[in-house]
Design an enzyme around this catalytic site. Structure first.
Site, mmCIF file in Angstrom:
data_model
loop_
_atom_site.group_PDB
_atom_site.id
_atom_site.type_symbol
_atom_site.label_atom_id
_atom_site.label_comp_id
_atom_site.label_asym_id
_atom_site.label_seq_id
_atom_site.Cartn_x
_atom_site.Cartn_y
_atom_site.Cartn_z
ATOM 1 N N ASP A 130 24.480 -31.285 26.454
ATOM 2 C CA ASP A 130 25.385 -32.364 26.133
ATOM 3 C C ASP A 130 26.586 -31.747 25.402
ATOM 4 O OD1 ASP A 130 24.611 -35.803 25.359
ATOM 5 O OD2 ASP A 130 26.535 -34.837 25.693
ATOM 6 N N GLU A 164 27.576 -44.687 22.219
ATOM 7 C CA GLU A 164 26.754 -43.723 21.491
ATOM 8 C C GLU A 164 26.469 -44.171 20.056
ATOM 9 O OE1 GLU A 164 28.934 -40.139 23.932
ATOM 10 O OE2 GLU A 164 27.481 -39.573 22.417
HETATM 11 C C1 GLC Z 1 28.546 -37.425 25.325
HETATM 12 C C2 GLC Z 1 27.268 -38.102 25.774
HETATM 13 C C3 GLC Z 1 26.889 -37.811 27.202
HETATM 14 C C4 GLC Z 1 28.146 -37.573 28.012
HETATM 15 C C5 GLC Z 1 28.828 -36.317 27.498
HETATM 16 C C6 GLC Z 1 30.164 -36.061 28.198
HETATM 17 O O1 GLC Z 1 28.429 -37.021 23.988
HETATM 18 O O2 GLC Z 1 26.111 -37.911 24.972
HETATM 19 O O3 GLC Z 1 26.143 -38.935 27.685
HETATM 20 O O4 GLC Z 1 27.814 -37.404 29.378
HETATM 21 O O5 GLC Z 1 29.028 -36.346 26.092
HETATM 22 O O6 GLC Z 1 31.072 -37.082 27.898
#
Ligand code: GLC
Length: 606
Positions: A308, A500
């Site tokens: 992530d 988030e």
């Molecule tokens: C974010 C999220 C993830 C996402 C990634 C790219 O922090 O946790 O779901 O795909 O970063 O944006």
């Protein structure tokens, strides 16, 4: 079980791998945010992927500029020594949602309510088409989270609280994205492995109000663009559970949270994104047992694992230690949004010192190249899908169908369907006439945002279109109707957009001013129908007895006219409840018994 490997592809992978230098191999293991990459570095280092984070949009933000931006990066990758095409990734979690004028579908919580795998597959296929028109071939979706604690700001990314249903929905979504053999579709990223929805409240270490000086210097939090509201959000629970610790045992993990990964791997998913959360004493990004022994070994996953955003940085204060731990645990590509040279140099040092074996590097690059060859990007690195598909009428009709089917009726005491010729219809609430509020987070900006942020129809637009001039519709954003009396009033309330951990909330009651508005409008009508636009069940026990009808509208997206289709009876209610709806905060997380029954149970929808 995972799909069998293609011999021709495997031979091609090996042939290419043998030509690659260590630098080119590590380049393929690197994904950089589009605002951070320096001109020429894609070619120089053989960067494997570029991404848009939430809100990572070209200026101006429109489909043509998206395509020019993305194809520009891909074209540069073709000028690298070996010309390995990069793949561009973005979170298209409910349509190509960063791109203005794209069709925005209901978030997963609404698709789960609709409960139709065919619908989900068609939505994924439409999403893939709109992505490909702009050159984006990698979708950081579907999330297969099972939200146990609804205070979690990512609850709306879950389809359900039933692992079997999540598996069905996610498999259908992957089928739709891949579109047969992935050469005419996009790469799904099933996320976040594993147990992201099982974290305990208060276990997150992402950021706290006491760490206010860190907030100022955190570029990722700055990307949320919440400005001076950050401290307010922290005080109401932001970042209390997202990225936290899943304290469940292995049996529960395997029974509740692993099945959707097996289901999507069987459908051909070739990428999985690892969770920020922790389990078994490790943050998932360094959890070798689950990443390598279970996922790649026992479950036979032969695609690649991507971190992530900036997740490796959370593993250890010493970056070298963090990189070694994560790559050796089974991470194949690092989503390193900012300082990609530090990562490239650190991993190169680790290989040269023997702390990361070349066999691990080769395994990672083999998996990445395998996925790229299965996508056909070596034969056709630039998509030729016409831009006109973005936001096209058939896709908007599909989104409207999804809205209709997602609406979940929880109370109806002879209040619905509303007669189109009813003697005056009062409509109230900001949420009734705001595209941004009906879309929720992950829309144009990371956190989403109120207002006319993209094209579409609001709920009020749809009501006016449906009723025409057969009845007078009076709209009031704040529910002020003076002494007006009407047969029916329709009040739309809900949550503000979030994403988030910014959406973690310690209290899930409806905001006081919205409850006040419901009670105000009560005085102006015989029948009062309330629709809640939210990413999760919210507490309604303090006012539900005062209304005649209650609809969970979830987060419907840009085609708000789907609401009128059901409100006036042109289509029946179809949405089913897939989450246990708590009566009080004392009934959260799922399974917490406070002596009272939940407000509603799955299956209670009318
Ligand atoms: C974010 C999220 C993830 C996402 C990634 C790219 O922090 O946790 O779901 O795909 O970063 O944006």
């Amino acid at each position: 079980m995972t799909k069998p490997l293609d011999e021709k592809i495997e031979a091609g992978v090996e042939q290419l791998l043998q030509q690659m230098t260590l630098g080119e191999k590590i380049g393929q293991m690197t994904q950089v945010e589009k605002n951070s990459i320096k001109p020429g570095d894609i070619a120089k280092y053989g960067i494997g992927s570029i991404l848009s984070g939430g809100g990572g949009n070209p200026e101006p933000n429109n489909p043509e500029n998206w395509r020019n931006m993305v194809n520009g990066f891909i074209e540069e990758s073709l000028t690298s020594r070996l010309g390995i095409p990069l793949i561009y990734g973005s979170d298209c979690v409910h349509g190509h949602n960063n791109c203005v004028d794209a069709t925005i579908f209901p978030h997963n919580v609404g698709l789960g309510a609709a409960g139709e795998t065919d619908l989900v597959e068609r939505i994924a296929a439409a999403t893939a088409q709109e992505m490909m028109a702009t050159g984006v071939r990698w979708n950081f979706a579907p999330a297969v989270s099972l939200p146990i604690d609804l205070r979690w700001g990512r609850s709306y990314e879950g389809f359900s609280q039933d692992p079997a249903m999540i598996s069905e929905m996610a498999a259908a979504y992957v089928r739709g994205l891949i579109g047969g053999d992935m050469t005419t579709g996009v790469l799904p990223s099933v996320k976040h492995f594993v147990g992201d929805g099982a974290a305990s409240w208060g276990s997150s270490t992402r950021i706290t109000a006491e760490q206010w000086e860190l907030i100022e210097s955190d570029p990722t939090l700055a990307n949320a663009k919440v400005g001076e509201f950050m401290m307010d959000l922290l005080k109401i629970g932001a970042w209390q559970i997202d990225q936290g610790v899943s304290e469940i045992d292995e049996a529960t993990l395997r029974e509740m949270h692993l099945p959707p990964y097996a289901a999507t791997i069987a459908e051909g998913a070739m990428n999985i994104m690892v969770s920020y959360s922790s389990w078994g004493g490790f943050k998932m990004h360094a959890q070798k047992y689950l990443l390598t022994d279970v996922l790649k070994g026992e479950m036979g996953f032969n695609g690649f694992l991507v971190t992530d955003w900036e997740a490796i940085d959370q593993i250890d204060d010493d970056f070298y230690t963090a990189v070694v731990a994560c790559i050796n645990a089974g991470i194949d590509m690092n989503m390193v949004p900012f300082n990609y040279m530090r990562y490239i140099e650190t991993l190169t040092e680790a290989v040269n010192k023997g702390d990361v074996p070349m066999s691990r590097i080769d395994d990672a690059v083999r998996r990445i190249l395998r996925a790229k060859m299965m996508m056909g990007v070596f034969d056709q690195p630039i998509c030729d899908t016409p831009l006109s598909v973005v936001g096209c009428e058939p896709h908007r009709e599909l989104a409207r169908e999804a809205v209709r089917k997602s609406l979940t009726c929880l109370k109806n005491e002879n209040a619905m369907p509303i007669a189109k010729d009813s003697a005056g219809l009062l409509v109230a609430g900001r949420h009734a006439h705001d595209i941004g509020l009906q879309c929720g987070g992950w829309t144009i900006e990371w956190m989403g945002g109120a207002g006319a942020i993209t094209s579409g129809t609001t709920i009020l637009d749809g009501i006016k279109e449906a009723v025409g001039d057969t009845a007078e519709i009076v709209y009031s954003e704040d529910g002020e109707f003076a002494g007006a009396k009407a047969k029916t009033a329709f009040v739309v309330v809900g949550e503000e957009p979030y994403a988030e951990g910014m959406g973690d909330r310690s209290d899930l009651h409806l905001a006081a001013d919205q409850v006040e508005m419901i009670r105000k409008v009560r005085q102006n009508c015989e029948k009062l129908v309330v629709m809640v636009l939210s990413g999760r069940p919210i507490i309604v026990s303090d006012w539900i007895d005062e209304v005649d009808g209650l609809i969970a509208g979830w987060l419907p997206g840009t085609e708000g006219d789907g609401v009128a289709d059901v409100l006036f009876g042109d289509h029946p209610f179809k949405g089913q409840l897939r989450y246990t709806w708590p009566r009080s905060m004392g009934q959260i997380p799922l399974g917490t018994d406070d002596g009272d029954p939940p407000q509603f149970l799955p299956g209670d929808a009318l």
